[in-house]
Design an enzyme around this catalytic site. Structure first.
Site, PDB file in Angstrom:
ATOM      1  N   LYS A 190      15.395  42.431  67.270  1.00 53.39           N
ATOM      2  CA  LYS A 190      16.126  43.388  67.925  1.00 53.39           C
ATOM      3  C   LYS A 190      14.987  44.383  68.660  1.00 53.39           C
ATOM      4  O   LYS A 190      14.952  44.820  69.823  1.00 53.39           O
ATOM      5  CB  LYS A 190      17.012  44.378  67.114  1.00 53.39           C
ATOM      6  CG  LYS A 190      18.022  43.511  66.425  1.00 53.39           C
ATOM      7  CD  LYS A 190      18.921  44.380  65.773  1.00 53.39           C
ATOM      8  CE  LYS A 190      18.185  44.667  64.655  1.00 53.39           C
ATOM      9  NZ  LYS A 190      18.110  43.869  63.511  1.00 53.39           N
ATOM     10  N   GLN A 221      22.285  47.513  57.649  1.00 51.23           N
ATOM     11  CA  GLN A 221      21.103  48.149  57.536  1.00 51.23           C
ATOM     12  C   GLN A 221      21.315  49.813  57.465  1.00 51.23           C
ATOM     13  O   GLN A 221      20.187  50.494  57.763  1.00 51.23           O
ATOM     14  CB  GLN A 221      19.839  47.965  58.506  1.00 51.23           C
ATOM     15  CG  GLN A 221      19.573  46.398  58.247  1.00 51.23           C
ATOM     16  CD  GLN A 221      18.121  45.790  58.953  1.00 51.23           C
ATOM     17  OE1 GLN A 221      17.147  46.675  58.721  1.00 51.23           O
ATOM     18  NE2 GLN A 221      18.138  45.003  59.847  1.00 51.23           N
ATOM     19  N   ARG A 256      12.560  42.520  54.377  1.00 46.80           N
ATOM     20  CA  ARG A 256      11.067  43.026  54.844  1.00 46.80           C
ATOM     21  C   ARG A 256      10.208  41.849  54.849  1.00 46.80           C
ATOM     22  O   ARG A 256       8.894  41.829  55.182  1.00 46.80           O
ATOM     23  CB  ARG A 256      10.706  44.285  54.306  1.00 46.80           C
ATOM     24  CG  ARG A 256      11.261  45.615  54.337  1.00 46.80           C
ATOM     25  CD  ARG A 256      11.628  45.962  55.782  1.00 46.80           C
ATOM     26  NE  ARG A 256      13.071  45.309  56.103  1.00 46.80           N
ATOM     27  CZ  ARG A 256      13.489  45.126  57.434  1.00 46.80           C
ATOM     28  NH1 ARG A 256      12.725  45.407  58.521  1.00 46.80           N
ATOM     29  NH2 ARG A 256      14.692  44.672  57.722  1.00 46.80           N
TER      30      ARG A 256
END
Ligand code: ATP
Ligand code: MG
Length: 824
Positions: A105, A339, A693
């Protein structure tokens, strides 16, 4: 860490290292720069400043997609999959990119900006990009600069807050604000709220200022002013909050200050009250792009809507509505509802879930390929997030293969957990599988960093803590900045009160109260009362003289500002004439040396600021500084160091190796969330952020006994671990068998890896009946509760008391015979 860097937003290029100039700035102080330790969040000065060169000239920039001379659109689209390309090329209607973690993104946003400028002939001044991290902002700027050169500087890449400050500074006259208005950070706001609570005679136990502030902040994030809050109050508590809000707001106005939430709300108000102003920005920003859209709150949402000029009332229009000269700007937002981790700050995933309803002609693009993580990591993340209700299922996949299993580890204590991490990093380094700089250690709350820091210091692993006590939050830095702010804005009462007796000049609380009374009686600001101190009742002659001396000093310094000299020179004058610096220099307290050093650093930062293009004197400098506190603090430097950070700070980042630590019920998920479905779901999204992550290796660890927070606690394994399919985790050490758990008195056997880092002194931590230690000023010590500290002084004939500075935990006097203290 280097939290003292000026943020990259809006700056033409990253600031060059500040240290180079130190000698020319404050001669005689440069010796203080010697003897730095290679680590530590307690002393930001200790971390070596990243010797980061200024941005390379465009010609040398290694931008992979940079067209060589000509503009080959294919090159701008290179390295993108078909959906990503579509997102980059899409023109016209609003564009929503919703996609899971690591699907590119942010990459799409960056490429889209480059494409707009390189391919669609958009002028850089027409672009407004909102990012949440310095890293993303720097990357966008770099890429665009490589493409079109210095013109890229006209592009606004910033956080919501800095964009609003820029707008408010330009339009201040419409709002009746001086252009030198002050921005109050969280600490200033708390001080102000404490005054409000005192004024209203509130019981601080029942109504702690922090809680009042959170309530007011929530209202502001919903764009509710205090009158509406009062009219809409449905309970006693709400009525009280509305009253507090009104009083707080009056004090802000009297101080000519805005808090962080006001920055957004006031800009929205400005646009709504002055359509012509809104239109001028709409004319300017033809492209608005927002990253991490799931974490925008309602006020930010409305701000975007006002900027873009498209409203629900007129969906789908391509032309400007009647009375509106400008057609809507192109809007592109990217985010991942899974998120969203700032519900407590008023962020609402409603923005994402209802984007299509609010912008009916919006185009939605899904990205499904994850380029970041292995299948194992992705499967774990998916398994966890699937437990949340009411979410859109996602079909995230990767072709990067299964990868390594997740490694699980159950430690006996938080110290053993840290030792495990240290040992594992050592092993990865020895086997050339990773470097310390590839590794991130995540935890739920800041306090958990201590065990890791202690351990890493002992074994000599380089690390940095992101988001610990920051440079601009240090007392001495805040004091001197308060002087600067009070000079520029004489009505700034919080800043004035902060420094009126710093360094001590005989103006006590009583004198301050008399001045306050004068201000109230005469309906003037506190600053004006200082200037008219002779009119105050009940001010002792000595106090009056002191106040007048202070007023004269400020008047003198203000003249300097009026002459238009730069912020570094004004800062130096403040340090000298107030006696602040000499007090530190004459002190025998070793902490004062590093305080003086921090101030020296501040002068250097100001100097650096003056050298950047478009710098705007003292006011501009203060503006930059005020916004640092709001920015993420991930420094660009720090290569080669393990990164320690909270899960909240990790958003948007990626690391080859990730340790998710403290996976215990009551730690993560946080105790506060245990009984609350919504909060548990937010914690779960945080777990999803943490897991995603990781690029190659992921570790789960927990401690059976955690004693760092005073009372020892035994927490069961986090539900988030249970939610991951067992076959994905390879347990290197499982929970000790019931007979030998830490619940008994016996110490469980240490694994070889943990034992490697055990040193004799370390073992006594937390144990009773230890030998009293002997320390001297300057020694570094670890306290079971307060963590790392530096001995400031030792008293008593045989050295039985020590005064220790524990940084954010304060300075404490300890009886050495009893304190759970270990010397490092
Ligand atoms: P997050 O949700 O965590 O913010 P994101 O969706 O913004 O993630 P990025 O950070 O943009 O994802 O990308 C994740 C990683 O994948 C980055 O290292 C990026 O360079 C890489 N990447 C993205 N798209 C591609 C692609 N088409 N080809 C190769 N690598 C890619
Ligand atoms: Mg991203």
């Amino acid at each position: 860490m280097s939290g003292y860097e000026i943020p990259l937003f809006d700056l033409p290029k990253p600031p060059a290292p500040v240290r180079r100039r130190v000698e020319s700035v404050l001669p005689g102080l440069s010796r203080l720069h010697q003897d730095r330790e290679p680590s530590g969040r307690d002393e930001p000065g200790e971390a070596p400043a990243p010797e980061r060169p200024a941005a390379p000239p465009p010609a040398a920039a290694p931008a992979p997609n940079r067209p060589s001379g000509g503009r080959d659109p294919q090159e701008l689209l290179e390295g993108l999959n078909p959906s990503q390309r579509e997102a980059v090329e899409h023109a016209g209607s609003p564009l929503l990119i919703v996609a899971g973690a690591g699907s590119g993104k942010t990459r799409v946003l960056t490429h889209r900006i480059a494409y707009l400028l390189g391919e669609r002939g958009v002028h850089p001044g027409e672009v407004l990009a909102i990012t949440f991290t310095n890293k993303a902002a720097a990357e966008m700027r770099e890429r665009v600069e490589a493409l079109i050169g210095p013109r890229a500087r006209m592009m606004w890449v910033s956080t919501f807050h800095s964009a609003c400050v820029r707008i408010l500074r330009r339009e201040h006259e419409h709002l009746g604000l001086p252009s030198s208005f002050t921005i109050y950070d969280a600490d200033d706001s708390r001080r102000l709220m404490a005054q409000v609570a005192r004024d209203l005679d509130l019981d601080v136990k029942r109504h702690p200022p922090r809680g009042l502030l959170a309530a007011v902040s929530a209202l502001k994030n919903e764009l509710i002013d205090h009158e509406s809050a009062r009219d809409g109050a449905e309970s006693e508590r709400e009525a009280l909050i509305a009253e507090v809000y009104g009083s707080y707001q009056n004090r802000l106005i009297a101080s000519r200050a805005l808090d962080f939430d006001d920055l957004i709300m006031t800009t929205v108000n400005l646009f709504q009250a002055f359509p012509a102003v809104a239109e001028s920005y709409r004319r300017r920003f033809r492209h608005v792009l927002v990253d991490e859209y799931q974490d925008t709150n309602h006020a930010q949402y409305v701000l975007v809507r006002e900027l873009v000029g498209r409203s629900k009332a007129a969906p789908g229009r391509r032309e400007a509505a009647e009375g509106e000269a400008v057609p809507p700007a192109e809007l592109c937002v990217v985010g991942d509802a899974d998120q969203s981790i700032y519900a407590f700050r008023g962020a609402t995933i409603r923005n994402i879930l209802e984007f299509e309803a609010d912008y009916p002609d919006a185009k939605t693009i899904l990205l499904e390929q994850n380029y970041r993580s292995t299948q194992t990591i992705l499967s774990a993340a998916n398994a966890v997030i699937e437990r949340n209700r009411g979410r859109k299922p996602k079909n995230l996949w990767t072709d990067s293969g299964q990868g390594e299993s997740i490694v699980g580890y159950v430690a006996d204590s938080e110290h053993d957990e840290a030792a495990f991490v240290a040992n594992e990093v050592d092993r990865l380094t020895d086997e050339s599988l990773a470097k310390p700089g590839d590794v991130a250690v995540f935890y739920r709350t800041n306090a958990q960093s201590r065990a890791f820091e202690e351990c890493f210091i002992r074994v000599g692993l380089p690390y940095r803590v992101v988001g610990g006590v920051r440079f601009y939050e240090r007392k001495e830095v805040k004091d001197v900045l308060a002087y600067l702010r009070a000079l520029v804005n004489p009505d700034d009462s919080v800043s004035l009160k902060r420094v009126i007796n710093v360094p001590k000049r005989g103006i006590g609380d009583r004198a301050e109260a008399m001045l306050d009374a004068l201000a109230t009686r005469e309906r003037i600001s506190f600053g004006a009362a200082v200037d008219r101190a002779a009119e105050a009742y009940g001010l002792a002659a000595r106090s009056l003289k002191a106040v007048q001396g202070f007023a004269a000093l400020m008047a003198d310094l203000r003249e300097k500002v009026a002459e238009g000299v730069g912020p570094s020179e004004v800062l130096e004058a403040i340090l000298e004439r107030t006696g602040y610096l000499s007090e530190l220099q004459e002190s025998t307290d070793p902490q004062d040396e590093s305080r003086a050093e921090n101030l020296q650093e501040l002068v250097a930062v100001a100097h650096e600021y003056e050298g950047t293009e478009g710098s705007e004197g003292v006011t501009g400098f203060l503006e930059r500084v005020a916004l640092v506190a709001d920015a993420d603090q991930l420094p660009d430097g720090g290569e080669g160091m393990i990164t320690l950070m909270t899960l909240h700070t990790a958003k948007g980042l990626e690391f080859p190796v990730v340790f998710l630590t403290g996976l215990e019920e009551g730690v993560f998920p946080h105790t506060r969330a245990l009984g609350n479905v919504q909060e548990l779901e937010e914690e779960r999204r945080l777990a999803y952020v943490g897991i995603t992550r990781a690029r190659q290796r992921l570790y789960f660890s927990r401690a059976v006994l955690r004693s760092a927070w005073g009372a020892p606690s035994y927490n069961p394994q986090s539900r988030f671990v249970e939610e991951v399919p067992a076959e994905l985790i390879n347990w290197e050490r499982e929970a000790p068998a019931p007979s030998s758990t830490a619940f008994g008195t016996q110490t469980p056997a240490l694994t070889a890896s943990a034992a490697k880092f055990r040193r004799p002194g370390f073992k006594s931590l937390g144990a009773g009946g230890r030998e009293p230690i002997s320390v001297a000023a300057g020694d570094r010590v670890v306290h079971d509760t307060y963590g790392l500290g530096t001995v400031v002084a030792v008293e008593g004939r045989t050295g039985e008391h020590a005064t220790v500075d524990f940084g954010s935990e304060g300075v404490r006097k300890l009886v050495l015979a009893f304190a759970p203290l270990t010397k490092l």
